[in-house]
Design a protein around this motif. Structure first.
Motif, PDB file in Angstrom:
ATOM      1  N   THR A  60       0.826  -1.220   0.000  1.00  0.00           N
ATOM      2  CA  THR A  60       0.000   0.000   0.000  1.00  0.00           C
ATOM      3  C   THR A  60       0.858   1.266   0.000  1.00  0.00           C
ATOM      4  OG1 THR A  60      -1.616  -1.227   1.290  1.00  0.00           O
ATOM      5  CG2 THR A  60      -1.873   1.168   1.239  1.00  0.00           C
ATOM      6  N   GLN A  66       8.877   3.226   8.162  1.00  0.00           N
ATOM      7  CA  GLN A  66       7.542   3.823   8.257  1.00  0.00           C
ATOM      8  C   GLN A  66       7.055   3.799   9.712  1.00  0.00           C
ATOM      9  OE1 GLN A  66       6.473   5.315   5.383  1.00  0.00           O
ATOM     10  NE2 GLN A  66       8.458   4.555   4.655  1.00  0.00           N
ATOM     11  N   GLN A 112      -5.318   7.799   5.340  1.00  0.00           N
ATOM     12  CA  GLN A 112      -4.232   7.027   5.947  1.00  0.00           C
ATOM     13  C   GLN A 112      -3.252   6.441   4.942  1.00  0.00           C
ATOM     14  OE1 GLN A 112      -7.456   5.953   5.954  1.00  0.00           O
ATOM     15  NE2 GLN A 112      -7.409   4.025   4.840  1.00  0.00           N
ATOM     16  N   GLY A 145       4.983   2.136  11.340  1.00  0.00           N
ATOM     17  CA  GLY A 145       4.729   0.872  12.044  1.00  0.00           C
ATOM     18  C   GLY A 145       5.927   0.396  12.837  1.00  0.00           C
TER      19      GLY A 145
HETATM   20  P1  NAD Z   1       1.165  -3.602   3.243  1.00  0.00           P
HETATM   21  O1  NAD Z   1       0.898  -4.860   3.940  1.00  0.00           O
HETATM   22  O2  NAD Z   1       0.150  -3.029   2.345  1.00  0.00           O
HETATM   23  O3  NAD Z   1       2.509  -3.724   2.400  1.00  0.00           O
HETATM   24  C1  NAD Z   1       3.681  -4.283   2.946  1.00  0.00           C
HETATM   25  C2  NAD Z   1       4.493  -4.920   1.830  1.00  0.00           C
HETATM   26  O4  NAD Z   1       5.720  -5.402   2.387  1.00  0.00           O
HETATM   27  C3  NAD Z   1       3.785  -6.093   1.178  1.00  0.00           C
HETATM   28  O5  NAD Z   1       3.985  -6.024  -0.225  1.00  0.00           O
HETATM   29  C4  NAD Z   1       4.506  -7.306   1.791  1.00  0.00           C
HETATM   30  O6  NAD Z   1       4.511  -8.419   0.943  1.00  0.00           O
HETATM   31  C5  NAD Z   1       5.916  -6.757   1.954  1.00  0.00           C
HETATM   32  N1  NAD Z   1       6.722  -7.482   2.954  1.00  0.00           N
HETATM   33  C6  NAD Z   1       6.352  -8.503   3.768  1.00  0.00           C
HETATM   34  N2  NAD Z   1       7.408  -8.899   4.521  1.00  0.00           N
HETATM   35  C7  NAD Z   1       8.440  -8.105   4.178  1.00  0.00           C
HETATM   36  C8  NAD Z   1       9.793  -8.019   4.615  1.00  0.00           C
HETATM   37  N3  NAD Z   1      10.294  -8.839   5.536  1.00  0.00           N
HETATM   38  N4  NAD Z   1      10.590  -7.082   4.064  1.00  0.00           N
HETATM   39  C9  NAD Z   1      10.117  -6.229   3.114  1.00  0.00           C
HETATM   40  N5  NAD Z   1       8.839  -6.274   2.654  1.00  0.00           N
HETATM   41  C10 NAD Z   1       8.018  -7.196   3.181  1.00  0.00           C
HETATM   42  O7  NAD Z   1       1.564  -2.569   4.391  1.00  0.00           O
HETATM   43  P2  NAD Z   1       1.445  -0.990   4.320  1.00  0.00           P
HETATM   44  O8  NAD Z   1       0.067  -0.598   4.694  1.00  0.00           O
HETATM   45  O9  NAD Z   1       2.012  -0.500   3.044  1.00  0.00           O
HETATM   46  O10 NAD Z   1       2.354  -0.543   5.540  1.00  0.00           O
HETATM   47  C11 NAD Z   1       3.741  -0.414   5.401  1.00  0.00           C
HETATM   48  C12 NAD Z   1       4.276   0.434   6.553  1.00  0.00           C
HETATM   49  O11 NAD Z   1       3.702   1.727   6.448  1.00  0.00           O
HETATM   50  C13 NAD Z   1       3.936  -0.061   7.954  1.00  0.00           C
HETATM   51  O12 NAD Z   1       4.983   0.291   8.825  1.00  0.00           O
HETATM   52  C14 NAD Z   1       2.700   0.721   8.301  1.00  0.00           C
HETATM   53  O13 NAD Z   1       2.501   0.847   9.693  1.00  0.00           O
HETATM   54  C15 NAD Z   1       3.041   2.045   7.670  1.00  0.00           C
HETATM   55  N6  NAD Z   1       1.897   2.886   7.341  1.00  0.00           N
HETATM   56  C16 NAD Z   1       0.781   2.340   6.786  1.00  0.00           C
HETATM   57  C17 NAD Z   1      -0.301   3.155   6.496  1.00  0.00           C
HETATM   58  C18 NAD Z   1      -1.563   2.599   5.899  1.00  0.00           C
HETATM   59  O14 NAD Z   1      -2.623   3.123   6.123  1.00  0.00           O
HETATM   60  N7  NAD Z   1      -1.509   1.538   5.110  1.00  0.00           N
HETATM   61  C19 NAD Z   1      -0.216   4.515   6.737  1.00  0.00           C
HETATM   62  C20 NAD Z   1       0.954   5.048   7.246  1.00  0.00           C
HETATM   63  C21 NAD Z   1       2.006   4.217   7.560  1.00  0.00           C
END
Ligand code: NAD
Length: 391
Positions: free
Chosen positions: A58, A157, A352, A159
């Motif tokens: 995402t 990020q 978000q 998280g």
């Molecule tokens: P997501 O699950 O959509 O994407 C994460 C990606 O990382 C996936 O493609 C997954 O396959 C990959 N992945 C899995 N294990 C991995 C590893 N060991 N190393 C590298 N990549 C790996 O998650 P997201 O929503 O994009 O969130 C990513 C970060 O951004 C998190 O820290 C989250 O807290 C933060 N964040 C998310 C949002 C949101 O609303 N989605 C907003 C702000 C911050």
């Protein structure tokens, strides 16, 4: 116009050239290549920062496009853990695809599914100046040693924990403190949203105490495993992490927060009470003016526009052509703002999935030391993203 370009370097240096400081690359060994040219401001395009995205989900796919939009950085590769539908987007965008892991079998799985995989994470880090870790929350910490070993700068990020990284970032709060740092963490979407509206208030007033409640979306639209789907779920850790997290980028703001998750996927909503110091000199109108002068804040009157819920805010974002229906700005309802004596009440909505995206671009410039003025970086980032998306 670029005169030279490193292909294998991680190290970005600065050297005196033509009477000023210009960046140069050290290319595989010790040769330094000046990147020079004459453009609109006399220097032209001086550096292209090589950016890797580890975790093309995402956040990762959005950061990748925001990087691709800039003229001073480029995507050298994005990782997927295994062949899945996200790979198609990377291929369509022309981003070199790498495997998140180095194991031969995991890399080979991509070819079996019909994708060209350029190698594992170590290969990708070998051609990058900076990696943006967009892995799922709490997963990224395990990647840090790979980044340090490869000698690349890193951005995590929200998280991940501040203590694991040692630095946190939002563009308006502490860009300068992040200049030339080895790594940082772009704080969460909620914390970024709080920082956008609270930092200007703090800077105008000189002190600020805040109590706020995060009304959080249950899951992103693309998530199928999270909830609640029919409940309101209080975060039974008080204060929630959001308020203290603001203090990782602006320790001077005295802030506490509580949070509840509600069954919606669209946006978060914040209910904020800020206590301004005696003699602040502000009115409701001048608070709105202050925010209007700051980037990445949209102020609209709910009563006049009929944008009275997060559903309409998102519809508005789609109407104005924002990619994926994203809204990088924080949305403040004008008619939900009231300053009563020293107490300021307001609501704001946070998309978000996207408010942190431009922040990641500014953080890259901070770490690489290529732009010390946060306002200049923000303007450059946003202009490029708008142009890239034809807006
Ligand atoms: P997501 O699950 O959509 O994407 C994460 C990606 O990382 C996936 O493609 C997954 O396959 C990959 N992945 C899995 N294990 C991995 C590893 N060991 N190393 C590298 N990549 C790996 O998650 P997201 O929503 O994009 O969130 C990513 C970060 O951004 C998190 O820290 C989250 O807290 C933060 N964040 C998310 C949002 C949101 O609303 N989605 C907003 C702000 C911050």
């Amino acid at each position: 116009m670029m005169q030279g370009r490193a292909t294998t370097t991680n190290s970005l240096l600065f050297a005196h050239h033509a009477g000023g400081e210009l960046p140069c690359f050290r290319v595989s060994g010790s040769e330094e290549v000046f990147i020079d040219g004459l453009g609109e401001q006399g220097l032209g395009k001086v550096m292209v920062i090589k950016v890797a995205i580890n975790g093309y989900g995402t956040i990762g796919k959005r950061v990748a496009d925001a990087v691709d939009a800039q003229d001073d950085m480029e995507i050298v590769g994005v990782t997927k853990t295994r062949p899945s539908f996200g790979c198609d987007l990377a291929v369509r965008k022309g981003y070199p695809l790498y495997c998140t892991f180095d194991e031969k079998e995991k890399i080979a799985a991509f070819a079996k599914a019909g994708y060209t995989c350029h190698g594992g994470l170590t290969d990708l880090l070998g051609v990058a100046d900076v990696v943006v870790d967009c892995s799922p929350g709490k997963v990224g910490a395990a990647n840090k040693s790979a980044y340090v070993d490869a000698g690349v700068k890193f951005i995590f990020q929200g998280g991940e924990k501040h203590d694991m990284v040692g630095m946190s970032y939002t563009s308006s709060a502490n860009h300068e403190a992040n200049l030339n740092a080895d790594g940082t963490r772009v704080v969460s979407c909620n914390t970024t949203g709080l920082s956008r509206t609270l930092v200007p208030l703090y800077e105008r007033c000189g002190s600020l105490k805040v109590e706020c409640t995060m009304i959080r979306r249950a899951a992103d639209p693309g998530d199928s495993k999270k909830g609640p789907i029919n409940a309101i779920k209080p975060v039974l850790k008080v204060p929630s992490h959001h308020g203290p997290d603001v203090m990782t980028v602006k320790p001077e703001i005295d802030i506490n927060s509580m949070a509840v998750a509600v069954p919606t996927t669209l946006m978060h909503c914040h209910s904020i009470v800020a206590f301004l110091p005696e003699g602040h000199g502000l009115t409701t109108a001048s608070v709105l003016e202050l925010w209007a002068e700051h980037p990445r804040i949209i102020i609209m009157n709910g009563g006049e526009t009929n944008i009275t819920t997060t559903a309409e805010v998102m519809e508005y974002a789609r109407d104005i052509g924002r990619k994926w229906g994203d809204l990088h700005e924080i949305f403040v309802w004008e008619d939900g703002v009231k300053l009563d004596g020293n107490t300021l009440y307001y609501f704001q909505a946070i998309h978000q999935e996207s408010d942190v995206i431009p922040e990641n671009i500014d953080a890259i410039r901070a770490l690489m030391g290529t732009e010390s003025d946060w306002r200049v970086s923000v303007a450059k980032t946003d202009k490029a993203i708008f142009a890239y998306n034809g807006l």
